[in-house]
Design an enzyme around this catalytic site. Structure first.
Site, PDB file in Angstrom:
ATOM      1  N   CYS A 160      -7.459 -35.556  39.648  1.00  0.00           N
ATOM      2  CA  CYS A 160      -6.861 -36.633  40.449  1.00  0.00           C
ATOM      3  C   CYS A 160      -6.446 -36.189  41.847  1.00  0.00           C
ATOM      4  CB  CYS A 160      -5.673 -37.238  39.709  1.00  0.00           C
ATOM      5  SG  CYS A 160      -4.270 -36.128  39.624  1.00  0.00           S
ATOM      6  N   CYS A 193      -5.286 -30.900  41.697  1.00  0.00           N
ATOM      7  CA  CYS A 193      -5.848 -31.229  40.391  1.00  0.00           C
ATOM      8  C   CYS A 193      -7.338 -31.568  40.531  1.00  0.00           C
ATOM      9  CB  CYS A 193      -5.092 -32.417  39.797  1.00  0.00           C
ATOM     10  SG  CYS A 193      -5.839 -33.002  38.264  1.00  0.00           S
ATOM     11  N   CYS A 221      -2.864 -39.339  36.315  1.00  0.00           N
ATOM     12  CA  CYS A 221      -4.056 -38.487  36.259  1.00  0.00           C
ATOM     13  C   CYS A 221      -4.919 -38.938  35.070  1.00  0.00           C
ATOM     14  CB  CYS A 221      -3.614 -37.034  36.105  1.00  0.00           C
ATOM     15  SG  CYS A 221      -4.967 -35.880  35.917  1.00  0.00           S
ATOM     16  N   TYR A 240       0.784  -1.240   0.000  1.00  0.00           N
ATOM     17  CA  TYR A 240       0.000   0.000   0.000  1.00  0.00           C
ATOM     18  C   TYR A 240       0.808   1.279   0.000  1.00  0.00           C
ATOM     19  CZ  TYR A 240       0.755  -1.179   4.943  1.00  0.00           C
ATOM     20  OH  TYR A 240       1.310  -1.560   6.131  1.00  0.00           O
ATOM     21  N   LYS A 271      -9.968   3.728  13.355  1.00  0.00           N
ATOM     22  CA  LYS A 271     -10.007   2.327  13.788  1.00  0.00           C
ATOM     23  C   LYS A 271     -11.401   1.910  14.249  1.00  0.00           C
ATOM     24  CE  LYS A 271      -6.326   0.534  15.843  1.00  0.00           C
ATOM     25  NZ  LYS A 271      -5.116   0.386  16.671  1.00  0.00           N
TER      26      LYS A 271
END
Ligand code: IVH
Length: 681
Positions: free
Chosen positions: A417, A414, A438, A233, A320
Site C-alpha cells: 500500500c 509497504c 493495507c 539415558y 555430531k
C-alpha cells in the site's frame, strides 16, 4: 598466537559464546548453527590450551550453558522454583570428526587398562531433564539450569505422556535420579510451527527450541497439548546395584521408564563407526530429531575411574552429524506483508535439492539478518533445513561472489500500500502501520477471522477476495451485515451457495468467547493466549479496560503481548468493530459462571501471589467456584492473602501492615475442602 593478541581474541570469543549460549538456552532462539557454535568453542579451547594462565573459571570452556533466568526471555515473568542438583548435570564433549572418536576410545582404553565395552546411543536433540523418583513415585523434575541448580518443572513434566508418575514392577531403589531428554517429535513440531506461522508468531527455529520453550510454559495444562516426549539415558544414585549402564537402562525400562531401544553395545572402534554410519542415514527416517551419536563407557566402575572434567564426563563423547546444506544462487528477494503487517524478506533461489526436497524459497527473517549475512542478490548462498518448515539461508559463499551482484535494500514503504514502514525494535521487524487500509492486511484479517480455529465459517480465500473486491466487506463486522441480495451479485453465486454461507455465519454466533477473541487477530494473541486471556478476564469489557499490570497477571502474558493488546484497544476502529460484532450477537463473555462448589469464600476477597502446585489461574477459578472474589492488590477489604512460593514481598508487607490474614496453599485447600464436605451433609 602472541599472548596479548590471544587475550583479545579470547575475550571476544567468550563474549560471542556467552551471548550465543543465552540466545540458545534462555531465549530458545539460536543465532548460530550448532556447527558454528562448536567451532568457536573449539577455537577458544585451543587458545586457552596454548595460554593456560588466561583460563578463568567463568570461561564458557569451564561451564555448561545455562537455561536459568527465563525472566529475560520475551519479557515473560517466569518464576520457577530452583533446586540444587544432587550430582552436577554436565554436558558432553563433542566432535564432528571420527578421528577424535578414535582418540577418545584410545584415551579410555589407556585409562582403563582392561577389556570393556561401549554403549552407543542416539543423541536426542531436545532439552535435558533430571527426574527424581522416590519410593517409585515421580518426586521432582529439574532442568539442567546451570548444571548446579535447575528449574523445577515437575508439574510440566507430569503432563508429558510417557513420563510415569508411578513406576511399575519392583526392585527400584528407594530414591534415584534418571536423566534424559525432553524432545518434540517432528509431527508435533510441524503442527506447532504451522500454527505459529498462521498466527504470525515467530516459529521455533527447531524442535529442540520448541521442546525447551514448551517445558518452561507457565501454564502446565498447555504443556499437555504440545506433544512432548521423553527418553531417558543416564541413571544416578547412591550405591546403585548395577554393574553397567546398559543394565541400569534395562531395569529402568522394566519399571516403565521410557528408554530408547536404539542402543548397541560395541566392543571396538570399528563397531562404533558402523553404528555411526548406519544412523547417519537411518536417522532421517526417525520421527524425531537426532543430532549425533553418544558413545559411553558401559561399565560403571570404569566410568568412576575415568571421572569428569569441570564440564564433561571423561567416559563419554558425542559424535555430531553436520546439518545438511546446499549451495545455490539467490535470484531475488520478495518482501511479503502478513495479516498483522509484518514485512518478511523471502529469498527466491535457483532450485536445489536438499534432504530429499527441492528448495526454491527460503526465509531471510528480517533486515538485520540480511545485513548480518552481507547478502547480495546474485550471491551463492547456503541453505539449511534445521528442522524448519521453511529452509533458511545460513551463509554466503564469498569466494564465489561475482561482479555485478547487488546489495538489496529493505523497502522503506509497504510493498502493498506504499505506507511508510515502522520498525519494531523488540522484534527487529518492519511493519506496515496501515492496519485498516493495507489490502493484504485487510484480506489476511478477513481470512483469519473466518478460519476453522476462529469463527469456523465455510469460505475459501477466493470468496473473501470477491467480497473484498466488490467492496462488500473490508471489516470483519461487515460479514454479519451481508444479505442474500449482496451475495447474489458475486460471480457464480446462486441461492444455495448464498444461503449456505449465511447459515454458516449465523452458526458462528455460537462460537465461544475465547475463539472470538482469537478471531479478532490481535497481534501475538494466538489460540493459547486467547484461551488464557478469556479464562483470566472472562469478558471483552474486562480485557479492554485492563491495565498493563493486570494483563501481565494472566498466565503466559509478557510485555510484548500486553503492549500489543493495549495498542489494539487504543485503536478506535477496533473498538467500533467490537461494538458492531456485539450488536450482531457474537459472544464476548465466557459462557457461564463456573458452578458454585461451596459458599466457603462468599463475600471474601482473596489476593493470590506466588507459585502453587497448579497454575494461578486454576487457583483463582477455585476462589470463584467457592464464592469468593480474586483480586490483584491487597487492601483493607482483602480477607486473605494466599501466598505461594516466592510470593511478592511487597504484598506480604502490605498484608502485614493491614492485618490481612496470610494463608498458604494447604490452608486454602483445607478451607475450601472442609466446606465442600460440609455442604454434602
Ligand atoms: S549422556 C554426563 N546420552 O546431549 C552427561 N546425553 O550435548 C550425560 N543428550 O547434555 C549425558 N542424547 O542433554 C547422553 N543418549 C544421550 C543423549 C544425551 C542427548 C544430550 C544431553 C547432553 C547433551 C550434550
Amino acid at each position: 598466537m602472541e599472548k596479548a593478541q590471544a587475550n583479545i581474541r579470547i575475550n571476544e570469543l567468550r563474549a560471542i559464546i556467552i551471548e550465543a549460549n543465552r540466545k540458545y538456552y534462555v531465549e530458545n532462539a539460536p543465532t548460530l548453527s550448532d556447527y558454528e557454535f562448536d567451532m568457536l568453542l573449539k577455537e577458544l579451547e585451543a587458545l586457552e590450551k596454548e595460554h593456560p594462565d588466561l583460563v578463568t573459571p567463568d570461561s564458557p570452556t569451564q561451564k555448561v550453558g545455562s537455561d536459568l533466568d527465563n525472566k529475560a526471555a520475551k519479557g515473560k515473568a517466569k518464576e520457577f522454583q530452583q533446586y540444587p542438583h544432587r550430582f552436577p548435570m554436565l554436558s558432553l564433549g563433542n566432535t564432528y570428526d571420527i578421528a577424535e572418536v578414535q582418540a577418545f576410545a584410545d584415551r579410555a582404553a589407556k585409562g582403563i587398562g582392561n577389556t570393556f565395552t561401549y554403549s552407543c546411543e542416539l543423541k536426542f536433540d531436545g532439552t535435558a531433564i533430571c527426574l527424581t523418583y522416590r519410593n517409585g513415585k515421580l518426586f521432582r523434575a529439574l532442568t539442567r539450569g546451570d548444571g548446579t541448580v535447575g528449574d523445577d518443572v515437575t508439574e510440566n513434566a507430569r503432563q508429558i505422556g510417557n513420563i510415569p508418575q508411578q513406576l511399575s514392577g519392583s526392585g527400584w531403589p528407594e530414591e534415584f535420579e534418571i536423566r534424559g531428554e525432553v524432545y518434540m517429535p517432528w509431527a508435533a513440531f510441524d503442527r506447532l510451527n504451522e500454527e505459529r506461522e498462521r498466527e504470525e508468531e515467530q516459529p521455533f527455529a527447531n524442535p529442540r527450541n520448541a521442546a525447551s520453550g514448551s517445558l518452561k510454559l507457565i501454564d502446565s495444562s498447555m504443556v499437555a497439548n504440545r506433544g512432548l516426549e521423553c527418553t531417558l539415558y543416564h541413571m544416578l544414585g547412591e550405591d546403585l546395584p548395577f554393574a553397567t549402564h546398559d543394565e541400569a537402562l534395562g531395569k529402568a525400562c522394566e519399571w516403565g521408564l521410557p528408554v530408547s531401544d536404539k542402543r548397541k553395545l560395541c566392543k571396538s572402534i570399528e563397531e562404533i563407526e558402523e553404528f555411526i554410519t548406519y544412523w547417519d542415514t537411518e536417522r532421517k527416517m526417525l520421527p524425531f530429531a537426532t543430532d549425533g551419536i553418544v558413545i559411553k563407557v558401559n561399565e560403571l566402575q570404569y566410568q568412576d575411574e575415568l571421572g569428569y572434567t569441570a564440564k564433561f564426563p571423561r567416559w563419554a563423547v558425542a559424535y555430531k552429524f553436520k546439518a545438511e546444506q546446499a549451495l545455490t544462487r539467490l535470484l531475488s528477494i520478495d518482501y511479503q506483508v502478513g495479516r498483522t503487517g509484518a514485512v518478511t524478506p523471502v529469498a527466491n533461489l535457483e532450485p536445489v535439492q536438499l534432504s530429499g526436497t527441492i528448495v526454491k524459497r527460503a526465509s531471510l527473517h528480517n533486515a538485520d539478518q540480511m545485513q548480518f549475512l552481507d547478502i547480495h542478490v546474485g550471491d551463492y548462498v547456503y541453505v539449511e533445513k534445521g528442522g524448519e518448515i521453511i529452509p533458511k539461508i545460513t551463509g554466503v559463499e564469498l569466494s564465489q561472489r561475482e561482479p555485478g551482484v547487488t546489495l538489496p535494500h529493505f523497502p522503506e514503504t509497504c510493498p502493498d500500500c506504499g505506507t511508510q514502514l515502522v520498525r519494531d525494535e523488540q522484534e527487529a521487524k518492519a511493519f506496515c502501520p496501515n492496519q485498516s487500509g493495507c489490502p493484504t492486511q485487510i484480506k489476511g484479517k478477513l481470512v483469519h477471522f473466518l478460519s476453522r480455529k476462529a469463527m469456523n465459517v465455510i469460505a475459501g480465500d477466493a470468496t473473501i477476495d470477491q467480497l473484498y473486491n466488490k467492496g462488500l466487506v473490508w471489516n470483519v463486522a461487515d460479514f454479519y451485515e451481508l444479505g442474500k441480495e449482496h451475495l447474489l451479485t458475486l460471480d457464480g453465486w446462486k441461492d444455495r451457495s448464498a444461503e449456505r454461507f449465511l447459515k454458516s455465519l449465523q452458526d458462528s454466533k455460537d462460537t465461544p468467547f475465547e475463539r472470538v477473541l482469537y478471531a479478532l487477530g490481535i497481534r501475538h494473541v494466538g489460540e493459547t493466549t486467547a484461551k488464557s486471556l478469556a479464562r483470566h478476564f472472562g469478558s471483552i469489557d474486562a480485557l479492554m479496560t485492563a491495565g498493563k499490570e493486570q494483563l501481565l497477571g494472566a498466565d503466559d502474558i509478557g510485555e510484548v503481548i500486553a503492549d500489543s493488546i493495549i495498542s489494539y484497544f487504543d485503536d478506535e476502529i477496533n473498538c467500533e468493530t467490537i461494538e458492531r460484532l456485539k450488536a450482531a450477537g457474537l459472544k464476548f463473555e465466557v459462557d457461564k459462571a463456573p458452578e458454585q462448589k461451596s459458599d466457603a469464600l462468599v463475600g471474601k476477597t482473596v489476593v493470590v501471589s506466588g507459585n502453587f502446585s497448579v497454575s494461578r489461574d486454576e487457583i483463582k477459578a477455585l476462589i470463584v467456584a467457592h464464592g469468593g472474589k480474586a483480586s490483584g492488590s491487597v487492601s483493607g477489604k482483602t480477607a486473605y492473602l494466599l501466598a505461594g512460593e516466592k510470593a511478592g514481598p511487597e504484598k506480604l508487607k502490605k498484608a502485614e501492615s493491614l492485618g490481612v490474614t496470610v494463608i498458604g496453599e494447604a490452608e486454602f485447600r483445607d478451607l475450601i475442602e472442609t466446606k465442600e464436605e460440609g455442604t454434602l451433609f
